[in-house]
Motif scaffolding. Structure first.
Motif, mmCIF file in Angstrom:
data_model
loop_
_atom_site.group_PDB
_atom_site.id
_atom_site.type_symbol
_atom_site.label_atom_id
_atom_site.label_comp_id
_atom_site.label_asym_id
_atom_site.label_seq_id
_atom_site.Cartn_x
_atom_site.Cartn_y
_atom_site.Cartn_z
ATOM 1 N N UNK A 4 -2.999 -1.358 14.238
ATOM 2 C CA UNK A 4 -2.048 -0.400 13.672
ATOM 3 C C UNK A 4 -2.329 -0.275 12.176
ATOM 4 N N UNK A 5 -2.479 0.954 11.672
ATOM 5 C CA UNK A 5 -2.765 1.106 10.246
ATOM 6 C C UNK A 5 -1.582 0.681 9.377
ATOM 7 N N UNK A 6 -1.863 0.104 8.238
ATOM 8 C CA UNK A 6 -0.839 -0.332 7.292
ATOM 9 C C UNK A 6 -0.426 0.886 6.459
ATOM 10 N N UNK A 7 0.627 1.578 6.902
ATOM 11 C CA UNK A 7 1.040 2.827 6.266
ATOM 12 C C UNK A 7 1.426 2.639 4.805
ATOM 13 N N UNK A 8 2.088 1.552 4.492
ATOM 14 C CA UNK A 8 2.527 1.320 3.112
ATOM 15 C C UNK A 8 1.334 1.234 2.166
ATOM 16 N N UNK A 10 -1.776 2.371 2.688
ATOM 17 C CA UNK A 10 -2.472 3.664 2.661
ATOM 18 C C UNK A 10 -1.718 4.642 1.783
ATOM 19 N N UNK A 11 -0.410 4.699 1.953
ATOM 20 C CA UNK A 11 0.437 5.607 1.176
ATOM 21 C C UNK A 11 0.357 5.277 -0.317
ATOM 22 N N UNK A 12 0.443 4.019 -0.646
ATOM 23 C CA UNK A 12 0.383 3.604 -2.051
ATOM 24 C C UNK A 12 -0.958 3.985 -2.679
ATOM 25 N N UNK A 13 -2.045 3.740 -1.984
ATOM 26 C CA UNK A 13 -3.363 4.086 -2.507
ATOM 27 C C UNK A 13 -3.547 5.588 -2.659
ATOM 28 N N UNK A 14 -3.026 6.351 -1.708
ATOM 29 C CA UNK A 14 -3.145 7.799 -1.821
ATOM 30 C C UNK A 14 -2.340 8.332 -3.001
ATOM 31 N N UNK A 15 -1.135 7.795 -3.196
ATOM 32 C CA UNK A 15 -0.317 8.228 -4.328
ATOM 33 C C UNK A 15 -0.981 7.869 -5.656
ATOM 34 N N UNK A 16 -1.582 6.690 -5.725
ATOM 35 C CA UNK A 16 -2.296 6.302 -6.944
ATOM 36 C C UNK A 16 -3.472 7.239 -7.204
ATOM 37 N N UNK A 17 -4.187 7.585 -6.158
ATOM 38 C CA UNK A 17 -5.342 8.467 -6.325
ATOM 39 C C UNK A 17 -4.933 9.878 -6.726
ATOM 40 N N UNK A 18 -3.695 10.257 -6.413
ATOM 41 C CA UNK A 18 -3.182 11.565 -6.814
ATOM 42 C C UNK A 18 -2.567 11.531 -8.212
ATOM 43 N N UNK A 19 -2.498 10.346 -8.839
ATOM 44 C CA UNK A 19 -2.038 10.242 -10.216
ATOM 45 C C UNK A 19 -0.591 9.831 -10.400
ATOM 46 N N UNK A 20 0.073 9.400 -9.360
ATOM 47 C CA UNK A 20 1.468 8.967 -9.483
ATOM 48 C C UNK A 20 1.532 7.582 -10.107
ATOM 49 N N UNK A 21 2.347 7.432 -11.146
ATOM 50 C CA UNK A 21 2.443 6.145 -11.838
ATOM 51 C C UNK A 21 3.363 5.164 -11.112
ATOM 52 N N UNK A 22 4.331 5.660 -10.390
ATOM 53 C CA UNK A 22 5.256 4.796 -9.635
ATOM 54 C C UNK A 22 4.885 4.787 -8.156
ATOM 55 N N UNK A 50 3.229 10.765 12.256
ATOM 56 C CA UNK A 50 2.200 9.753 12.177
ATOM 57 C C UNK A 50 1.465 9.772 10.845
ATOM 58 N N UNK A 51 0.357 9.065 10.819
ATOM 59 C CA UNK A 51 -0.441 8.928 9.612
ATOM 60 C C UNK A 51 -0.983 10.271 9.134
ATOM 61 N N UNK A 52 -1.420 11.110 10.050
ATOM 62 C CA UNK A 52 -1.970 12.411 9.670
ATOM 63 C C UNK A 52 -0.932 13.260 8.944
ATOM 64 N N UNK A 53 0.288 13.286 9.441
ATOM 65 C CA UNK A 53 1.350 14.069 8.808
ATOM 66 C C UNK A 53 1.730 13.487 7.448
ATOM 67 N N UNK A 54 1.822 12.176 7.370
ATOM 68 C CA UNK A 54 2.152 11.518 6.107
ATOM 69 C C UNK A 54 1.079 11.804 5.068
ATOM 70 N N UNK A 55 -0.175 11.731 5.463
ATOM 71 C CA UNK A 55 -1.287 11.999 4.548
ATOM 72 C C UNK A 55 -1.229 13.443 4.037
ATOM 73 N N UNK A 56 -0.922 14.383 4.902
ATOM 74 C CA UNK A 56 -0.820 15.791 4.495
ATOM 75 C C UNK A 56 0.267 15.987 3.449
#
Length: 64
Positions: A4-8, A10-22, A50-56
């Motif tokens: 099972x993918x670790x959503x937290x 993945x989400x944190x890394x994606x937000x960081x890569x998009x420039x979110x400081x928090x 799921x993960x695909x929708x969250x990533x979008x």
């Protein structure tokens, strides 16, 4: 067995890569929101929380 993918994480890394400081705080809120939506909203097939929708959603948030 299936992993099972670790959503937290993945989400944190994606937000960081998009420039979110928090990113850590926002990732926790987003994964909680999607977990609750998956559990409590309609179980119909065409709803995807799921993960695909969250990533979008995260990619779209980065473009705003």
């Amino acid at each position: 067995t299936m992993v099972v993918p670790e959503l937290l994480m993945i989400c944190e890394n994606m937000l960081m890569s998009e420039g979110f400081t928090l990113a850590k705080v926002l990732a926790k809120k987003m994964t909680t929101l999607y977990k609750l939506a998956k559990e409590q909203l309609s179980q119909q097939y065409h709803y995807d929380f799921g993960l695909r929708a969250l990533k979008s959603v995260l990619v779209m948030a980065g473009t705003l």
